[in-house]
Design a protein around this motif. Sequence first.
Motif, PDB file in Angstrom:
ATOM      1  N   THR A   1      47.109  -7.532   6.788  1.00 25.28           N
ATOM      2  CA  THR A   1      47.354  -8.399   8.086  1.00 25.28           C
ATOM      3  C   THR A   1      48.523  -9.485   7.762  1.00 25.28           C
TER       4      THR A   1
ATOM      5  N   ASN B   1      49.661  -2.700  16.043  1.00 20.74           N
ATOM      6  CA  ASN B   1      49.104  -3.738  16.972  1.00 20.74           C
ATOM      7  C   ASN B   1      47.668  -3.600  17.419  1.00 20.74           C
TER       8      ASN B   1
ATOM      9  N   PRO C   1      50.253 -12.762   9.416  1.00 18.31           N
ATOM     10  CA  PRO C   1      50.011 -13.512  10.544  1.00 18.31           C
ATOM     11  C   PRO C   1      51.125 -13.247  11.442  1.00 18.31           C
ATOM     12  N   LYS C   2      51.129 -13.544  12.987  1.00 21.28           N
ATOM     13  CA  LYS C   2      51.943 -13.265  13.997  1.00 21.28           C
ATOM     14  C   LYS C   2      53.079 -12.213  14.294  1.00 21.28           C
ATOM     15  N   LYS C   3      52.621 -11.273  13.194  1.00 22.44           N
ATOM     16  CA  LYS C   3      53.430  -9.951  13.292  1.00 22.44           C
ATOM     17  C   LYS C   3      52.719  -8.635  13.590  1.00 22.44           C
ATOM     18  N   GLY C   4      51.516  -8.685  12.850  1.00 19.92           N
ATOM     19  CA  GLY C   4      50.538  -7.623  13.168  1.00 19.92           C
ATOM     20  C   GLY C   4      49.993  -7.033  12.007  1.00 19.92           C
TER      21      GLY C   4
END
Length: 233
Positions: free
Chosen positions: A66, A36, A68-71
Amino acid sequence: MPEQSTETRKGLKERTYRTLKERLVDCVYAPGSILNEAQLAADLGLSRTPIREAISRLELEGFVKTLPKKGIYVTELTFQDVIQVFQTRLEIEPVALRLAAWHLPKDELSAFAQKFQQPVVDIQNSFRLDTAMHLFIIEHCGNRYIIDMMRRVFEDNTRIIISSKQNQIQIHDAKQEHLDILDLLYRDQYEEAAARMRSHIESCRKAALDYFCSVRMPDPAPDSVYKRELNKL
């Protein structure tokens, strides 16, 4: 607060990149884990900007991805990675040793030998000593293309070794192989040292293939590929 100078910002960016890369290579951030950005910034006591810039560099180098929306996904080692790392080492390290042999300082060979003769008390330090000895030889070969390539190879090699959780018996066996190589180099027996280096790498390859096959790595090679690799030993 006064604005940071360009030099200070560059230094911060480089330190952040190197810190994160070292943690990835040493598997502090385990392959397959999700990081994160905010937590990384908090851990390092930084803003998100140098973290984001470092992650972009590390993504280009294949250490992370990377999502998206996960880390930030730490890339896993595949069976093919293991095969290719050891293919490279088997072909290039004996050559690098022959190129380097005339230039290796005898006092540094002795210093490495003394370190390998000491009892193993910390596995992580043993891994670092192992890598340091191999790169010490490679970095004296006088060929910057080989040096740059092998530094990258050893980053993944370190991840392979740590991921395989080698025990102290395996480290002890490798210690003797390292001592044999150092002794042959010290006595100017360069061809014998190159042959010993190759056999040492073959032993490491077999141990890595045995381990990673047993734990069913991502993108596993067919059994025929695994058997073909072992038959090369």
